[in-house]
Design a protein around this motif. Structure first.
Motif, PDB file in Angstrom:
ATOM      1  N   SER A 159       0.839  -1.193   0.000  1.00 13.53           N
ATOM      2  CA  SER A 159       0.000   0.000   0.000  1.00 13.53           C
ATOM      3  C   SER A 159       0.875   1.244   0.000  1.00 13.53           C
ATOM      4  CB  SER A 159      -0.915  -0.005   1.233  1.00 13.53           C
ATOM      5  OG  SER A 159      -0.160   0.018   2.429  1.00 13.53           O
ATOM      6  N   ASN A 160       0.357   2.297  -0.638  1.00 13.14           N
ATOM      7  CA  ASN A 160       1.049   3.587  -0.667  1.00 13.14           C
ATOM      8  C   ASN A 160       2.491   3.392  -1.144  1.00 13.14           C
ATOM      9  OD1 ASN A 160       1.310   6.353  -0.400  1.00 13.14           O
ATOM     10  ND2 ASN A 160       1.831   6.260   1.766  1.00 13.14           N
ATOM     11  N   ALA A 161       2.657   2.921  -2.403  1.00 14.39           N
ATOM     12  CA  ALA A 161       3.967   2.555  -2.938  1.00 14.39           C
ATOM     13  C   ALA A 161       4.943   3.725  -2.882  1.00 14.39           C
ATOM     14  CB  ALA A 161       3.817   2.078  -4.386  1.00 14.39           C
ATOM     15  N   GLU A 162       6.207   3.396  -2.600  1.00 19.13           N
ATOM     16  CA  GLU A 162       7.281   4.367  -2.538  1.00 19.13           C
ATOM     17  C   GLU A 162       8.398   3.931  -3.474  1.00 19.13           C
ATOM     18  OE1 GLU A 162       6.509   5.187   2.231  1.00 19.13           O
ATOM     19  OE2 GLU A 162       8.484   4.583   1.522  1.00 19.13           O
ATOM     20  N   ARG A 163       9.332   4.876  -3.756  1.00 19.58           N
ATOM     21  CA  ARG A 163      10.432   4.558  -4.659  1.00 19.58           C
ATOM     22  C   ARG A 163      11.293   3.421  -4.111  1.00 19.58           C
ATOM     23  NH1 ARG A 163      11.805   5.102  -9.583  1.00 19.58           N
ATOM     24  NH2 ARG A 163      13.891   5.926  -9.255  1.00 19.58           N
ATOM     25  N   LYS A 164      11.390   3.323  -2.774  1.00 18.92           N
ATOM     26  CA  LYS A 164      12.229   2.272  -2.208  1.00 18.92           C
ATOM     27  C   LYS A 164      11.635   0.887  -2.436  1.00 18.92           C
ATOM     28  CE  LYS A 164      10.168   2.449   2.441  1.00 18.92           C
ATOM     29  NZ  LYS A 164      10.438   2.719   3.864  1.00 18.92           N
ATOM     30  N   ASP A 165      10.361   0.818  -2.867  1.00 17.33           N
ATOM     31  CA  ASP A 165       9.742  -0.481  -3.123  1.00 17.33           C
ATOM     32  C   ASP A 165      10.150  -1.056  -4.476  1.00 17.33           C
ATOM     33  OD1 ASP A 165       6.744   0.808  -1.631  1.00 17.33           O
ATOM     34  OD2 ASP A 165       8.306  -0.421  -0.712  1.00 17.33           O
ATOM     35  N   ARG A 166      10.798  -0.259  -5.329  1.00 16.60           N
ATOM     36  CA  ARG A 166      11.200  -0.797  -6.627  1.00 16.60           C
ATOM     37  C   ARG A 166      12.395  -1.731  -6.436  1.00 16.60           C
ATOM     38  NH1 ARG A 166      14.248   3.930  -6.323  1.00 16.60           N
ATOM     39  NH2 ARG A 166      16.212   3.947  -7.509  1.00 16.60           N
ATOM     40  N   GLY A 167      12.562  -2.636  -7.380  1.00 21.25           N
ATOM     41  CA  GLY A 167      13.693  -3.549  -7.304  1.00 21.25           C
ATOM     42  C   GLY A 167      13.347  -4.905  -7.861  1.00 21.25           C
ATOM     43  N   ASP A 183      11.189 -14.854 -10.860  1.00 29.09           N
ATOM     44  CA  ASP A 183      11.840 -13.554 -10.717  1.00 29.09           C
ATOM     45  C   ASP A 183      10.954 -12.464 -11.303  1.00 29.09           C
ATOM     46  OD1 ASP A 183      14.880 -15.234 -11.454  1.00 29.09           O
ATOM     47  OD2 ASP A 183      14.235 -14.497  -9.502  1.00 29.09           O
ATOM     48  N   LEU A 184      10.710 -11.419 -10.519  1.00 28.08           N
ATOM     49  CA  LEU A 184       9.853 -10.298 -10.924  1.00 28.08           C
ATOM     50  C   LEU A 184      10.621  -9.001 -10.789  1.00 28.08           C
ATOM     51  CD1 LEU A 184       6.817 -11.299  -8.682  1.00 28.08           C
ATOM     52  CD2 LEU A 184       7.150 -12.001 -11.017  1.00 28.08           C
ATOM     53  N   LYS A 185      10.167  -7.993 -11.507  1.00 27.08           N
ATOM     54  CA  LYS A 185      10.742  -6.656 -11.383  1.00 27.08           C
ATOM     55  C   LYS A 185       9.609  -5.672 -11.128  1.00 27.08           C
ATOM     56  CE  LYS A 185      14.349  -5.532 -13.766  1.00 27.08           C
ATOM     57  NZ  LYS A 185      15.293  -5.238 -12.655  1.00 27.08           N
ATOM     58  N   VAL A 186       9.787  -4.826 -10.130  1.00 25.43           N
ATOM     59  CA  VAL A 186       8.779  -3.820  -9.767  1.00 25.43           C
ATOM     60  C   VAL A 186       9.407  -2.447  -9.945  1.00 25.43           C
ATOM     61  CG1 VAL A 186       7.370  -2.867  -7.904  1.00 25.43           C
ATOM     62  CG2 VAL A 186       7.586  -5.339  -8.158  1.00 25.43           C
ATOM     63  N   GLU A 187       8.689  -1.547 -10.623  1.00 26.87           N
ATOM     64  CA  GLU A 187       9.143  -0.181 -10.832  1.00 26.87           C
ATOM     65  C   GLU A 187       8.095   0.779 -10.271  1.00 26.87           C
ATOM     66  OE1 GLU A 187      12.111   0.755 -12.061  1.00 26.87           O
ATOM     67  OE2 GLU A 187      11.555   2.762 -11.464  1.00 26.87           O
ATOM     68  N   VAL A 188       8.529   1.719  -9.435  1.00 32.58           N
ATOM     69  CA  VAL A 188       7.642   2.731  -8.847  1.00 32.58           C
ATOM     70  C   VAL A 188       8.042   4.087  -9.414  1.00 32.58           C
ATOM     71  CG1 VAL A 188       6.827   3.810  -6.737  1.00 32.58           C
ATOM     72  CG2 VAL A 188       7.376   1.367  -6.752  1.00 32.58           C
ATOM     73  N   ILE A 189       7.077   4.761 -10.026  1.00 33.36           N
ATOM     74  CA  ILE A 189       7.310   6.056 -10.664  1.00 33.36           C
ATOM     75  C   ILE A 189       6.887   7.174  -9.705  1.00 33.36           C
ATOM     76  CG2 ILE A 189       6.859   7.459 -12.688  1.00 33.36           C
ATOM     77  CD1 ILE A 189       8.306   4.829 -13.246  1.00 33.36           C
ATOM     78  N   ASP A 190       7.737   8.191  -9.567  1.00 32.66           N
ATOM     79  CA  ASP A 190       7.437   9.305  -8.664  1.00 32.66           C
ATOM     80  C   ASP A 190       8.069  10.569  -9.238  1.00 32.66           C
ATOM     81  OD1 ASP A 190       7.783   9.779  -5.039  1.00 32.66           O
ATOM     82  OD2 ASP A 190       6.502  10.716  -6.530  1.00 32.66           O
TER      83      ASP A 190
END
Length: 798
Positions: A159-167, A183-190
């Motif tokens: 919840s409430n995604a942040e840049r540190k959640d990417r990776g 293996d997954l990749k998550v990108e958070v845009i801010d």
């Protein structure tokens, strides 16, 4: 005596994947032997999916499709010989291939503040342990991050995604049969972080201030587009916008300042998501106009091929403070741009300027520097050549025309033979028509290469061209040749060059890039126009056209980008050509709406559901219907490739509870499920039994209860149906009571008991580990009581 039968080939243990075929085989020494197969002590016969075969001396047990129920110990007996082996069913964790490909090839992208949900359905032997890792570290639940797990799926919620959640994330699915890593990749845009500081004041004077900063350490996942600069006068509260710079420029100069005033400056970085917080400067005070006056023009005191020494005198007006040094500028004669000759002011009134280009003429000017800044620059010095004494160069060699167009020719040549001290510093190209004796110089500055293109020529005209080499002493002897300009290139009507790489229909996943290149030809170059559904392209679409190819680019496709795209070529004569193609934006479907169940026909159930919202944009969406026969049972597919919102299931058994599930699917994968809340049941009709009274002979017809067929032990897989049965005699007919571990089951709805003329049965629809234990059936009438016991063992965990 005849030889005894013996075992020539023993059974061996088998490990097999669930759903694969397998067989057990053994061989005896005599052909006329009839053997018997047992599983977990119970005699086996051929049944659906399991066959018993004999080929001469070889006896086989063949299973077409192995399931959990087939696991166990098997025994073959023939006379007084026997052999045993076990079948172990391996059912490692599995994930749908299409979903697995989408998860691993396409990153999950979310904007800051949004909810991230990654759901991975799986199958395999229970229990399945699901572990989530991020950057090789196991994730721990906290107030924002949660990893849920059920028997059929695992889901990561942030919840409430942040840049540190990417990776880089990894999902590890493990059971007793194997391991699966995803293996997954998550990108958070801010929006970006503030520009990196501290802010530097590069220059501050009475007229202007120059500031400098560094790009932000984190651009928020999208490139920085620009920087916004503002100022605030000390003592005031308002910030005033000064301007905006492109992302490549981290320096800004403003003249919107007043002398002897103090200011603060701040800079914000901007990307597609918004602007960052500001980087602020310390207090900056502008100077007063008390700089020195202009000195007299500098004098040339020494010259060589790459250095010139200049000197000057102190200016008459030194300003409000003493002079601390001088700055010198240089320029090539004929140009207007002055270039600094020294990076640091010199205290002496003389400077040796180095790194000059031999053979070029230079001019110099000088300005004094005091504590208020740089003063006015002097007038230019006399021009002077940077050169040593030498002789002119020779003729250029191998002068020729390498290409010509409708109004141009390109010349190439080789350097002259080198003479002592006659290094070539450039070339001049001149031309004249064949009927004119006057030469026209084609270049303004000396040409530094051995090739040159002359433009603006007339077609079908003959020209005389010549090239002259230059050095510090001046021009050498010219080399001449004649050239004839070809006729004007014919007009070519515009047309598209369509091959197998150009598609008429594109299917693109939402969030992916649309990149379409359309090659074409035409002369003169046609005007290229792009349209979507007959209208101009949306703002986020970009078009680039060069070298006979036009490219449409949309970096992150959205559902409104679906439609018909048209590229139009328009010639100068009004000739028009078009090419169109369709783009369909798609994604994994949304779940169907609520399910309703109706019995329109006796002993059937019609399943209807609200359509998935994805039907609005997905033309190839279909549904799959699944059912199970208890809350603990396994889901089974009963209908697939359904393109309506209705399905009728006919294989209902009265008295059983049914649950239904509907899933929407397309070529990218499956949606989340929509399940029924309450079970569906068709009441079992009560059979009409007519009992013909029997005439008993004898005086005493009463008999105490006795078990004609006893209970047998059962080994059942988790989720399967179990039936425990026995036969009871006695008169009057005994009352039957079932017990589990000593507890009466009469009022327990999970167990269903029947008694048909002394054949007693206890039914458990979907067994779980909790149903394991010792069961007892008790028969009681007026003449006595009898009981019988048997055990139930459950394989696998519920």
């Amino acid at each position: 005596s005849a030889p005894r039968c013996r075992m020539n080939k023993q059974l061996i243990d088998v490990r097999v994947l669930k759903g694969d075929p397998t067989e057990l085989s053994c061989a005896v020494s005599k052909d006329d032997v009839t053997g018997t197969w047992f599983k977990d002590g119970l005699k086996l016969t051929s049944m659906d999916g399991v066959s018993l075969e004999k080929e001469g001396l070889l006896h086989k047990l063949i299973i077409d499709k192995v399931d959990d129920i087939h696991a166990g110990k098997y025994r073959f007996e023939a006379g007084d010989i026997k052999t045993e082996a076990s079948i172990f069913v391996e059912d490692p964790p599995q994930v749908d291939r299409v979903l697995l490909k989408n998860l691993t090839s396409v990153p999950t992208v979310a904007k800051a503040g949004e909810m991230i949900k990654i759901k991975i359905p799986y199958e395999g032997r229970l229990p399945i342990r699901a572990t989530w890792l991020k950057d090789k570290m196991e994730l721990a639940d906290d107030s924002r991050v949660r990893a849920d797990k059920t028997d059929t799926y695992t889901m990561l919620s942030i919840s409430n995604a942040e840049r540190k959640d990417r990776g880089d994330y990894k999902v590890r699915l493990k059971n007793d049969s194997g391991l699966l890593d995803i293996d997954l990749k998550v990108e958070v845009i801010d929006k970006p972080q503030p520009p990196a500081g501290p802010m530097k004041i590069v220059d501050s004077s009475a007229n202007d201030v120059t500031i400098q900063w560094n790009p932000p350490k984190d651009d928020g996942g999208k490139p920085v587009q620009s920087y916004i600069i503002e100022k605030q006068q000390v003592g005031k509260s308002d910030w005033v916008a000064l301007g905006e710079t492109p992302r490549s420029c981290t320096t800004f100069t403003t003249n919107k300042v007043e002398q002897d005033m103090s200011y603060y400056f701040r800079v914000r970085a901007v990307n597609a998501e918004g602007s960052s917080d500001a980087l602020e400067s310390d207090e900056v005070t502008t100077g007063s106009k008390a700089s020195p006056g202009a000195p007299d023009p500098p004098e040339i005191i020494d010259v060589s091929k790459d250095t010139i020494t200049v000197s000057w005198k102190t200016p008459q007006k030194t300003g409000s403070s003493r002079i601390v040094g001088y700055v010198v500028q240089k320029r090539k004669k004929g140009t207007v741009t002055w270039v600094p000759a020294n990076s640091v002011p010199v205290a002496d009134k003389k400077l040796k300027v180095t790194n000059l280009k031999k053979g070029l003429q230079y001019e110099f000017c000088v300005a004094a520097v005091n504590s208020s800044g740089i003063g006015d620059f002097s007038a230019p010095s006399q021009p002077v050549f940077a050169r040593d004494s030498a002789e002119p160069p020779g003729q250029v060699r191998d002068l020729k025309v390498t290409s010509n167009g409708r109004d141009s020719v390109t010349l190439t040549w080789n350097i002259p033979e080198v003479k002592d001290g006659s290094d070539v510093k450039g070339y001049d190209v001149e031309m004249r028509s064949s009927n004119n004796l006057s030469w026209t110089k084609c270049n303004i500055l000396p040409i530094g290469t051995t090739t040159y293109t002359i433009r603006g020529l007339l077609p079908k005209e003959t020209y005389v061209l010549r090239v002259t080499a230059l050095n510090d002493c001046g021009p050498g002897e010219a080399t001449e040749l004649e050239a004839c300009i070809e006729a004007v290139r014919p007009v070519v009507s515009p047309r598209f060059i369509i091959d197998n790489t150009v598609k008429n229909f594109l299917v693109v996943k939402a969030g992916n890039t649309i990149r379409v290149k359309i090659p074409f030809e035409g002369f003169p170059d046609p005007v290229v126009t792009w349209l979507k559904d007959g209208h101009p392209l949306p703002n986020h679409a970009t078009v680039s056209t060069k070298n006979g190819t036009s490219q449409l680019l949309i970096k992150a496709a959205e559902f409104p980008d679906s439609g018909i795209y048209t590229i139009e070529l328009m010639s100068e004569t009004g000739k028009r050509e078009t090419f169109s193609f369709q783009v369909q934006i798609t994604d994994i479907p949304q779940p169907p709406g609520p399910i309703q169940l109706k019995e329109n026909v006796s002993n059937t159930v019609t399943v209807t559901w609200e359509p998935s919202t994805s039907e609005k944009w997905e033309s190839n969406l279909y549904y799959t219907v699944l059912k199970r026969e208890s809350q603990k049972g396994l889901w089974r597919v009963v209908g697939d490739l359904i393109y309506t919102n209705k399905f009728t299931f006919t294989k209902l058994i009265p008295g059983r509870d049914y649950y239904f599930r509907v899933v929407a699917k397309n070529h990218l994968g499956s949606s989340g499920p929509s399940d029924t809340v309450l079970p569906w049941r068709i009441q079992k009709p009560k059979a009409e039994v007519r009992v013909r009274p029997q005439i008993y002979k004898g005086v005493n017809q009463n008999q105490p209860p006795r078990f004609l067929v006893p209970l047998k032990p059962h080994v059942v897989s988790s989720g399967s149906e179990c039936r425990m049965s026995c036969a009871v005699g006695g008169h009057p007919p005994p009352k039957i009571t079932w017990y589990k571990d000593g507890k009466d089951l009469s009022n327990n709805p999970a167990y269903f008991g029947t008694n048909d003329f002394g054949v007693c049965c206890l039914v458990i629809l979907g067994v779980s580990k909790a149903d394991e234990g010792e069961y007892m059936v008790e028969a009681t009438n007026a003449s006595g009581c009898a009981f019988n016991k048997a055990s139930l063992i459950i394989k696998g965990n519920s």
